[in-house]
Enzyme design. Structure first.
Site, PDB file in Angstrom:
ATOM      1  CG  LEU A   1       3.030   1.441 -16.509  1.00  0.00           C
ATOM      2  CD1 LEU A   1       3.341   2.034 -17.873  1.00  0.00           C
ATOM      3  CD2 LEU A   1       1.678   1.926 -16.011  1.00  0.00           C
ATOM      4  CG  ASP A   2      -0.697  -4.243 -13.945  1.00  0.00           C
ATOM      5  OD1 ASP A   2       0.168  -4.733 -13.188  1.00  0.00           O
ATOM      6  OD2 ASP A   2      -1.777  -3.780 -13.540  1.00  0.00           O
ATOM      7  N   PRO A   3       1.479  -5.582 -17.622  1.00  0.00           N
ATOM      8  CG  PRO A   3       2.135  -7.838 -17.659  1.00  0.00           C
ATOM      9  CD  PRO A   3       1.541  -6.780 -16.760  1.00  0.00           C
TER      10      PRO A   3
END
Length: 235
Positions: free
Chosen positions: A44-46
Site C-alpha cells: 500500500l502507498d504510505p
C-alpha cells in the site's frame, strides 16, 4: 532468538497505519520476530491504510504470487477541483479548476468504471520499465511511454460533499485507484486526486480480521495468537 524458533509459520493480517511504508512495516515485523523469511500479498502507498497480508515462513511466502492475484476492495475519497503530479495527496499540485460537477454528472461518469477497463500506470508508481521504476524517471522530470493494461473494476459512489467524493471499488490485481480518481476528474472536467485510500479486503481476508499495525512497534508484542492459515482460520 528463542521467539523465532517457537514461532509458527502463518499469515498475519495487519491494518497498515497511515504514513508508514509497507516495507517499513515488514522490516519492523522481521525485527520483532527474528524471522527473515517474510513476504506480502500486495503493498500500500504510505498515505493509504488497511489490509496488508504478511506471509511468515517458507510454506506461506512461496505462495505469495497466488495471493497477489486475488481481487481487492477499497474505500476511497477523491478531492475534486485539484490535480497533482502523482494523482494522490502526496504529490505536487499541477492544476486547479473552479468547476463544481453535479451529482448527476458524477453518477454518469462513474458508469465507465464498471467491468473491464484499460489503465495506464501512473508515472509515480513502482512499475518497472527497462529495469527502472517509473517513479525514478518521474523524479528526474521524465515521462516514459507506458502500455495500457486491462483490469476489472466495480465502482460505487457512496457520498458527495464537494470537493470530496467518496466511493468504493472492487478490482482485480494491478488496478491503480489513484488513476481511477485522476481519470474520473478528467471525465468531469474539473480534475481530481486521491485524498484517502483504505483497503477493506484482499482476497478472502478482510479488515475486521486485522491487528493494528502500530502493535508491531511494541518490542514485547507476540504475534503468534494472530497467525492464520490460507482459509483465514487462527492456527
Amino acid at each position: 532468538m528463542e521467539l523465532a524458533t517457537e514461532l509458527k509459520e502463518g499469515i498475519l493480517l495487519v491494518d497498515k497505519p497511515q504514513g508508514r511504508t509497507s516495507f517499513s512495516l515488514i522490516r519492523t515485523l522481521t525485527k520483532l520476530i527474528g524471522v527473515k523469511k517474510i513476504g506480502h500479498a500486495g503493498t500500500l502507498d504510505p498515505f493509504a491504510t488497511g489490509v496488508m497480508v504478511m506471509l511468515i515462513g517458507r510454506k506461506f511466502t512461496r505462495l505469495s504470487d497466488v495471493l497477489l492475484f486475488e481481487d481487492k476492495e477499497y474505500a476511497a475519497i477523491a478531492h475534486l477541483g485539484t490535480t497533482t503530479d502523482s494523482y494522490d495527496c502526496d504529490g505536487k499540485i499541477v492544476g486547479r479548476s473552479k468547476k463544481v460537477p453535479t451529482y448527476e454528472e458524477i453518477l454518469e461518469a462513474a458508469l465507465y468504471f464498471q467491468g473491464e477497463i484499460q489503465q495506464i500506470p501512473p508515472m509515480f508508481s513502482a512499475k518497472k520499465i527497462n529495469g527502472k521504476k517509473l517513479y525514478e524517471y518521474a523524479r528526474q522530470g521524465l515521462s516514459i511511454e507506458r502500455r495500457q493494461s486491462t483490469v476489472q473494476v466495480s465502482l460505487q459512489i457512496t457520498k458527495y460533499e464537494y470537493p470530496l467524493l467518496y466511493f468504493s471499488v472492487q478490482c482485480s490485481k494491478g488496478t491503480y485507484i489513484r488513476s481511477i480518481a485522476h481519470e474520473l476528474g478528467n471525465m468531469l472536467g474539473c480534475g481530481a486526486y486521491l485524498e484517502e485510500l483504505r483497503r477493506l479486503r484482499s482476497g478472502s481476508f478482510s479488515i475486521d480480521q486485522c491487528i493494528d499495525g502500530c502493535l508491531l512497534d511494541r518490542p514485547d508484542f507476540d504475534v503468534s495468537p494472530y497467525l492464520r492459515d490460507f482459509n483465514g482460520n487462527i492456527l
